[in-house]
Scaffold this active site. Structure first.
Site, PDB file in Angstrom:
ATOM      1  N   ARG A   1      26.619  24.829 -19.250  1.00 28.00           N
ATOM      2  CA  ARG A   1      25.703  23.885 -19.905  1.00 28.00           C
ATOM      3  C   ARG A   1      26.014  23.733 -21.388  1.00 28.00           C
ATOM      4  O   ARG A   1      25.866  22.651 -21.954  1.00 28.00           O
ATOM      5  CB  ARG A   1      24.247  24.332 -19.701  1.00 28.00           C
ATOM      6  CG  ARG A   1      23.970  25.736 -20.187  1.00 28.00           C
ATOM      7  CD  ARG A   1      22.521  26.136 -19.964  1.00 28.00           C
ATOM      8  NE  ARG A   1      22.310  27.532 -20.355  1.00 28.00           N
ATOM      9  CZ  ARG A   1      21.142  28.009 -20.764  1.00 28.00           C
ATOM     10  NH1 ARG A   1      20.089  27.228 -20.842  1.00 28.00           N
ATOM     11  NH2 ARG A   1      21.019  29.278 -21.083  1.00 28.00           N
TER      12      ARG A   1
ATOM     13  N   HIS B   1       2.553  -5.971  11.317  1.00 20.78           N
ATOM     14  CA  HIS B   1       3.447  -5.276  10.380  1.00 20.78           C
ATOM     15  C   HIS B   1       4.869  -5.126  10.917  1.00 20.78           C
ATOM     16  O   HIS B   1       5.803  -5.632  10.333  1.00 20.78           O
ATOM     17  CB  HIS B   1       2.864  -3.902  10.017  1.00 20.78           C
ATOM     18  CG  HIS B   1       3.848  -3.015   9.327  1.00 20.78           C
ATOM     19  ND1 HIS B   1       3.947  -2.948   7.964  1.00 20.78           N
ATOM     20  CD2 HIS B   1       4.803  -2.187   9.820  1.00 20.78           C
ATOM     21  CE1 HIS B   1       4.925  -2.109   7.649  1.00 20.78           C
ATOM     22  NE2 HIS B   1       5.457  -1.640   8.745  1.00 20.78           N
TER      23      HIS B   1
ATOM     24  N   ASP C   1       0.838  -1.206   0.000  1.00 26.08           N
ATOM     25  CA  ASP C   1       0.000   0.000   0.000  1.00 26.08           C
ATOM     26  C   ASP C   1       0.874   1.258   0.000  1.00 26.08           C
ATOM     27  O   ASP C   1       0.576   2.236  -0.683  1.00 26.08           O
ATOM     28  CB  ASP C   1      -0.899   0.021   1.249  1.00 26.08           C
ATOM     29  CG  ASP C   1      -1.895  -1.131   1.266  1.00 26.08           C
ATOM     30  OD1 ASP C   1      -2.670  -1.271   0.307  1.00 26.08           O
ATOM     31  OD2 ASP C   1      -1.880  -1.903   2.251  1.00 26.08           O
TER      32      ASP C   1
ATOM     33  N   ARG D   1      24.051  28.487 -16.091  1.00 29.64           N
ATOM     34  CA  ARG D   1      23.214  28.884 -17.210  1.00 29.64           C
ATOM     35  C   ARG D   1      23.937  29.965 -18.013  1.00 29.64           C
ATOM     36  O   ARG D   1      23.846  30.015 -19.225  1.00 29.64           O
ATOM     37  CB  ARG D   1      21.905  29.445 -16.658  1.00 29.64           C
ATOM     38  CG  ARG D   1      21.083  30.208 -17.656  1.00 29.64           C
ATOM     39  CD  ARG D   1      19.833  30.778 -16.964  1.00 29.64           C
ATOM     40  NE  ARG D   1      19.039  31.571 -17.891  1.00 29.64           N
ATOM     41  CZ  ARG D   1      19.180  32.889 -18.052  1.00 29.64           C
ATOM     42  NH1 ARG D   1      20.073  33.558 -17.350  1.00 29.64           N
ATOM     43  NH2 ARG D   1      18.418  33.537 -18.917  1.00 29.64           N
TER      44      ARG D   1
ATOM     45  N   PHE E   1      15.806  21.743  -8.524  1.00 32.08           N
ATOM     46  CA  PHE E   1      14.859  20.633  -8.447  1.00 32.08           C
ATOM     47  C   PHE E   1      15.533  19.296  -8.123  1.00 32.08           C
ATOM     48  O   PHE E   1      14.877  18.251  -8.131  1.00 32.08           O
ATOM     49  CB  PHE E   1      14.032  20.546  -9.727  1.00 32.08           C
ATOM     50  CG  PHE E   1      13.273  21.823 -10.020  1.00 32.08           C
ATOM     51  CD1 PHE E   1      12.543  22.449  -9.014  1.00 32.08           C
ATOM     52  CD2 PHE E   1      13.311  22.410 -11.271  1.00 32.08           C
ATOM     53  CE1 PHE E   1      11.858  23.637  -9.264  1.00 32.08           C
ATOM     54  CE2 PHE E   1      12.627  23.598 -11.522  1.00 32.08           C
ATOM     55  CZ  PHE E   1      11.900  24.214 -10.525  1.00 32.08           C
TER      56      PHE E   1
ATOM     57  N   GLU F   1      10.850  14.563 -11.797  1.00 27.01           N
ATOM     58  CA  GLU F   1      12.243  14.421 -11.342  1.00 27.01           C
ATOM     59  C   GLU F   1      12.430  13.207 -10.443  1.00 27.01           C
ATOM     60  O   GLU F   1      13.471  12.546 -10.490  1.00 27.01           O
ATOM     61  CB  GLU F   1      12.691  15.679 -10.583  1.00 27.01           C
ATOM     62  CG  GLU F   1      12.927  16.911 -11.435  1.00 27.01           C
ATOM     63  CD  GLU F   1      11.637  17.678 -11.719  1.00 27.01           C
ATOM     64  OE1 GLU F   1      10.552  17.243 -11.265  1.00 27.01           O
ATOM     65  OE2 GLU F   1      11.707  18.716 -12.397  1.00 27.01           O
TER      66      GLU F   1
END
Ligand SMILES: Cc1ncc(C[n+]2csc(CCOP(=O)(O)OP(=O)(O)O)c2C)c(N)n1
Ligand SMILES: [Mg+2]
Length: 686
Positions: A373, A277, A171, A537, A454, A429
């Protein structure tokens, strides 16, 4: 045909071994192994294409126990099936992976049966599980790997790959968001070689799932393009067989088998309760459960005569035959397709093709420079042509992270067209990280990319990659307030240091295009370390390496980039990535004022900390205590290099939304700030 009695005997052996081990350890989870023993047994004994004599045979079916807390289920199976141990050189040893003694020392130091299954520690464990949802999500990566490897390696008459991937989920796995991301991707990609078995016992730690979960799971998965089937009783071996057969026959859809089970099956007072459990059953409950199974009540760790033999005659005989056939096929393949066979061998041993490094470009000095990059895009596209099993993609940010493979034939990995090397993970992600783990566990060399901010979304699988010691590569761009106008939601502050905190993970934040090239050289040579390449960047000047030290120093984590023309340095300027150029400017300025500074480029703490003390002391001479570090991230941890009296320039708050030049001023990232800090370090008197 196996007799039903022997089947029951095997199932009950799995149950009782699990109960006894948990009781002896006085810790663990007995209930789910007791309930799911018949399911796992049906799968292993009758379906799984797995040879216990060689648990790393490349085309074996994969079995993932996503509910890692039920680890005793897996350990019992590994033991009873007689799975053999494999050493770190990928050699199969004669001894058992899990012996009875390991089971008797479940959860004890050095036992091959730790609390949760750990890849690389226990042969036959295909991935580390325990954080719920990770296992099923990782299984999607394995299924993708099977599809890609079939598309890449199979030739007429040589079906080298076609393995299937099975995962058991609880579950908790189904509730965790990562499984939904992964299921959505698997459905989209039409991974019909994937089968999840959902233990629908309706119990989690706090009690009945009614407390927190009322999804219609079947409908959810149907909505994701899955085939969904049900088995109403986990003890019904015939129905389980049918469901697994249906899964095998289903085309263009993964299969979810929802199995209704009774946690703690057979335990008189604990069955169907959450107390089955997470705690031992207790001696009395165990006695009564054994009586219910028709088991000798006082026997402990009993493996009745015939059980091991039955596994050997079932799964063992089938797996042995299949592996033998595959090995013979491979000999023919080697004769007919030697280059592919060589690639396959290297892949399986985590080696790279001969001479791959020769493809790494170098970059001429250029004051205007190149974004990290963009430099990475050039390097990646060069090396990927030399390493055909280097593949990856992005969580919908490839145009920004520049990780797309653009050369002829690179292609896209898509439903029904599985030869492409560019993956589209979608905006997922977390699942991307788990899928990368699954790819790497299948010996593909995967990379994934996104914005550094992220990385938090995918942190759990990054951590697991480090724990499993698998060489997953992350390309994280937009690495600082350098992101500019997107503002504080997109400007990483604490991310780099939090990645550095993961043991075994190598982070590299290169200062210019040539350091990016060197970073790829280092990272691709890794066999057991995951790595995060942290890139800008914005453009960074490409340093003139005739004037400054060669970028090859990156391999040591830190190196002296610039020194005073004469004399020893009196102050050290330490920086990573975009702040290295800043320190170079400060160094030139200090030089004009007669102050002798040294610039240390320190792209990787982990690589540097691995160097012998002599090297570290040569780069950072202990007698020079005037030190300044500069990094556009949290200053946390830089004390280890600048000492308690050094100065750390970095971020002490979130960033802000503004053009970069205004941010640099606001947050103090200007050569003058570094010059001022250096002077302050020298006592301000200079
Ligand atoms: C990500 C994550 N959160 C929490 C836990 C702690 N935990 C371990 S088992 C469990 C309950 C799992 O319930 P279920 O998957 O239904 O397993 P069952 O009790 O039925 O075996 C929880 C919350 C965990 N292992 N991983
Ligand atoms: Mg449950």
């Amino acid at each position: 045909m196996p007799t039903p009695d022997l089947d029951t005997l095997c199932v009950n052996t799995i149950r009782t071994l699990s109960m006894d081990a948990v009781q002896q350890a006085n810790s663990g989870h007995p209930g789910t192994p007791m309930a799911m023993a018949p399911v796992a047994y049906a799968l292993w004994q009758r379906h799984l294409r797995f040879d216990p004599e060689d648990p790393i045979w490349p085309d074996r079916d994969r079995f993932v126990l996503s509910m890692g807390h039920a680890s005793m289920l897996l350990y019992s199976l590994l033991h009873l099936a007689g799975v053999k141990a494999v050493n770190p050189k990928y050699e199969t040893l004669g001894q058992l992976s899990v012996c009875l003694d390991d089971i008797q020392r479940f959860r004890q130091l050095d036992s091959r049966c730790p609390g949760h299954p750990e890849y690389r520690w226990t042969s036959g464990v295909e991935t580390t599980t325990g954080p719920l949802g990770q296992g099923v999500a990782t299984s999607v990566g394995m299924a993708i790997a099977a599809k890609w490897m079939a598309a890449h390696f199979n030739r007429p008459g040589f079906d080298m790959f076609g393995f299937r991937v099975y995962a058991l989920a609880g579950d908790g796995c189904i509730m965790e968001g990562v499984s939904q991301e992964a299921a959505s991707l698997a459905g989209h990609l039409q991974l019909d070689n994937l089968c999840w078995i959902y233990d629908n016992n309706r119990i989690t730690i706090e009690g009945h799932t009614d407390l927190a979960f009322s999804d219609d799971v079947a409908t959810r998965f149907i909505g994701c393009g899955w085939n969904v089937t049900r088995v109403g009783d986990a003890n019904d071996l015939a129905m389980l067989d049918r469901a697994l057969e249906t899964a095998k026959k289903t085309k263009e859809r993964p299969t979810l088998v929802i199995v209704d089970s009774h946690i703690g099956y057979g335990a008189p007072t604990k069955q169907d309760t959450h107390s089955a459990h997470g705690e031992p059953l207790g001696e009395e409950e165990i006695r009564l459960a054994k009586r219910f199974y028709g088991w000798p009540e006082e026997a402990k760790f009993l493996v009745p005569d015939g059980v091991r033999e039955h596994f050997r005659g079932g799964m063992g005989a089938r797996g042995g035959k299949l592996r033998g056939e595959w090995m013979a096929l491979f000999e023919g393949y080697r004769a007919k397709h030697p280059a592919e066979a060589d690639a396959l061998y290297r892949m399986q041993h985590r080696q790279l093709p001969e001479g791959w490094e020769r493809t790494i470009p170098s970059f001429p000095a250029d004051a205007k420079g190149l974004a990290g990059r963009d430099a990475s895009a050039k390097v990646l596209n060069a090396v990927a042509q030399a390493v055909p099993w280097l593949l990856g993609g992005s969580a919908d940010l490839a145009p920004s992270t520049k990780t797309r493979l653009t050369f002829e034939g690179a292609g896209d990995f898509e439903a029904g067209s599985y030869h492409g090397r560019n993956f589209h993970f979608g905006i997922r992600e977390h699942a991307m990280g788990a899928v990368l783990n699954g790819l790497s566990l299948s010996k593909i060399r995967p990379y994934g990319s996104g914005f550094l901010i992220f990385s938090d979304y995918g942190r759990a699988p990054i951590r697991l990659a480090a724990l499993m010691e698998i060489p997953v590569v992350y390309v994280f761009t937009h690495d600082s307030i350098g992101v500019g106008e997107d503002g504080p939601t997109h400007q990483p502050v604490e991310q780099i240091v939090s990645l550095r905190a993961i043991p075994g993970l190598v982070t590299i934040r290169p200062a210019d295009a040539n350091e990016v090239a060197e970073a790829w050289r280092v990272i691709l040579a890794f066999r057991h370390e995951p790595a995060c390449l942290v890139l800008t960047r914005q453009a960074l000047p490409t340093l003139d390496r005739t004037k400054y030290a060669p970028a090859a120093g990156l391999a040591k984590g830190a190196y002296v980039l610039a020194d005073p023309p004469v004399g020893d340095p009196e102050v050290l300027l330490l920086a990573t990535g975009s702040e290295v150029a800043l320190c170079v400017a400060a160094h030139e300025q200090l030089g004009k004022e007669g102050i002798r500074s040294r610039v240390v480029s320190l792209p990787s703490w982990e690589l540097f900390d691995d160097q012998p003390r002599e090297y570290r002391d040569a780069v950072l001479p202990p007698r020079v205590t005037a030190r300044v570090s500069v990094e556009q991230g949290s200053t946390l941890g830089w004390e280890r290099y600048v000492g308690s009296t050094g100065r750390t320039i970095g971020m002490r708050s979130f960033g802000a939304s503004a053009p970069l030049k205004d941010l640099l001023k606001k947050f103090g990232f200007a050569p003058e700030s570094v010059v001022a800090a250096a002077k302050e370090q020298l006592g301000g008197g200079r």
